[in-house]
Design a protein around this motif. Structure first.
Motif, short mmCIF file in Angstrom:
data_model
loop_
_atom_site.label_atom_id
_atom_site.label_comp_id
_atom_site.label_asym_id
_atom_site.label_seq_id
_atom_site.Cartn_x
_atom_site.Cartn_y
_atom_site.Cartn_z
N ARG A 77 46.38 42.03 31.09
CA ARG A 77 46.88 40.78 30.66
C ARG A 77 48.15 41.47 29.71
NH1 ARG A 77 42.59 38.44 27.23
NH2 ARG A 77 41.54 37.30 28.08
N ALA A 108 44.53 41.54 44.32
CA ALA A 108 44.47 40.49 44.53
C ALA A 108 43.16 39.66 43.14
CB ALA A 108 45.53 39.45 45.10
N PRO A 109 42.35 39.49 44.76
CA PRO A 109 40.82 39.24 44.01
C PRO A 109 40.07 40.06 42.46
CG PRO A 109 40.45 39.21 46.64
CD PRO A 109 42.25 39.97 45.88
N TYR A 153 41.91 41.30 40.22
CA TYR A 153 42.66 41.20 39.24
C TYR A 153 42.21 39.98 38.52
CZ TYR A 153 45.61 45.13 39.75
OH TYR A 153 45.69 46.47 40.04
N VAL A 154 42.30 38.66 39.54
CA VAL A 154 42.30 37.56 38.68
C VAL A 154 40.83 37.04 38.54
CG1 VAL A 154 41.87 34.59 40.12
CG2 VAL A 154 44.27 36.78 40.24
N ARG A 155 39.59 37.61 39.05
CA ARG A 155 38.21 38.14 39.03
C ARG A 155 37.97 38.03 37.49
NH1 ARG A 155 33.51 36.89 42.54
NH2 ARG A 155 34.39 36.03 44.49
N LEU A 170 40.75 38.99 34.98
CA LEU A 170 41.52 37.94 34.81
C LEU A 170 40.67 36.45 34.33
CD1 LEU A 170 44.94 37.86 35.67
CD2 LEU A 170 44.26 39.00 33.73
N PHE A 171 40.02 35.94 34.82
CA PHE A 171 39.46 34.99 34.82
C PHE A 171 37.81 34.84 34.30
CE2 PHE A 171 42.35 31.62 37.84
CZ PHE A 171 43.48 32.04 36.96
N GLY A 172 37.88 36.01 34.33
CA GLY A 172 36.02 35.65 33.19
C GLY A 172 35.03 35.95 34.89
N VAL A 173 35.42 36.07 35.99
CA VAL A 173 34.44 36.01 37.27
C VAL A 173 33.33 37.19 37.09
CG1 VAL A 173 33.36 34.57 38.88
CG2 VAL A 173 35.65 33.82 38.06
#
Lengths: 202, 202
Positions: free
Chosen positions: A118, A171-172, A174-176, A178-181
């Protein structure tokens, strides 16, 4: 690296502090204090004074060395996300990329990983310190990756370019996070690598 | 949708405010004020009072409706990133995904796009408001995507699942914008879609 004692300037009497030694200790203590504060309370919640108190150094040491709190934060975050990830060299591109993906996932899923990620996202690119930190982060990461991919090409393997690795693997992850997936399982991470390798143009 | 006047409770004398009308106007003015403040100054830099003043409403209207500043911010961000992106329905999965990718890129590269994306990343998942906003964001986005992918399957096309779209299309777009690896050209975005479609298991 910048702390290598042998590269310190001019001789100092042996009774004085070891050249580089104190500097390296200050850097390490300050980095640790920042890492702890980010993990405990998050980005943007503390001032230089608190970092200094926790690290056991004077405020002025921090200002002299880093200039601003923002520059210090960027230094810590960029160091953590790059120095902490030495590039694998297994002799096989697929194995190198699998190790790289596993390490990158570990970096951002540890106890303070999300806070760190973050911080990168919030602060990188904001203001001049953020801009230069972002450039540094990208260039360090790119260089590390570039070396790994070049080794593969030298072996005759068909390696993706750096941005394909950013898009397909980092990217996947980091985004997972950050989005809690989550969680990011080993199978999932290996799958990302497989897709990057499979999507190479013939 | 929640503002549909016909679903307002019980009859009101015609001379009183139009049911839903004022409520919808307040929501719209408050959302706009938050969007502007985020774009001008960034997340975490303003209080409820400033939003209220700019929207021309009482602080108490905001507290009554949203409860906290954090809940309001989440409402704005989730609305912007989901309502602003109606799902394409062109009759072809590839074309639907290309439109979707173009719109998703546009959402985060407009004048306040980066500020918005940073807000999502910083605030989603932080505290109870953030957790529920994140779940809402993911479920709204998933449902929208799911509908598009289901239509493709009904037509006999071999559609990826929602997480493949997250990993292969949204994640690279978001990370490139956050890291400043821009611009996102139409060719680049189409390439992301092609790779997601090409990497479908046989």
């Amino acid at each position: 690296m910048h702390e290598n004692p042998s590269s310190a300037t001019s001789p100092t009497p042996p009774t004085a502090r070891r050249p580089g030694g104190r500097s390296a200790r200050v850097r390490s203590a300050v980095h640790q204090a920042v890492t702890d504060l980010i993990a405990e309370r998050g980005y943007g919640t503390f001032a230089v004074g608190e970092v200094a108190a926790r690290a056991g150094v004077a405020d002025s040491s921090i200002y002299r060395r880093w200039g601003t709190l923002e520059a210090l934060l960027m230094d810590v975050v960029v160091s953590r996300l790059t120095e902490g990830s030495p590039m694998p060299d297994t002799g096989s591109l697929a194995d190198d990329l699998r190790s790289f993906a596993a390490k990158a996932a570990e970096d951002v899923t540890g106890p303070d990983g999300l806070a760190l990620l973050r911080t990168v996202v919030t602060a990188l690119g904001t203001g001049p310190d953020g801009e230069s930190a972002r450039d540094r982060f990208l260039s360090v990461r790119s260089e590390q990756l570039q070396g790994m991919l070049e080794r593969a090409r030298t072996r005759g393997e068909d390696a993706p370019d750096v941005l394909e690795v950013l898009d397909g693997i980092l990217a996947p992850i980091y985004v997972r996070v950050l989005f809690g997936v989550v969680p990011l399982t080993p199978d999932y991470l290996d799958g990302l690598v497989d897709r990057v390798l499979a999507s190479r143009p013939e």
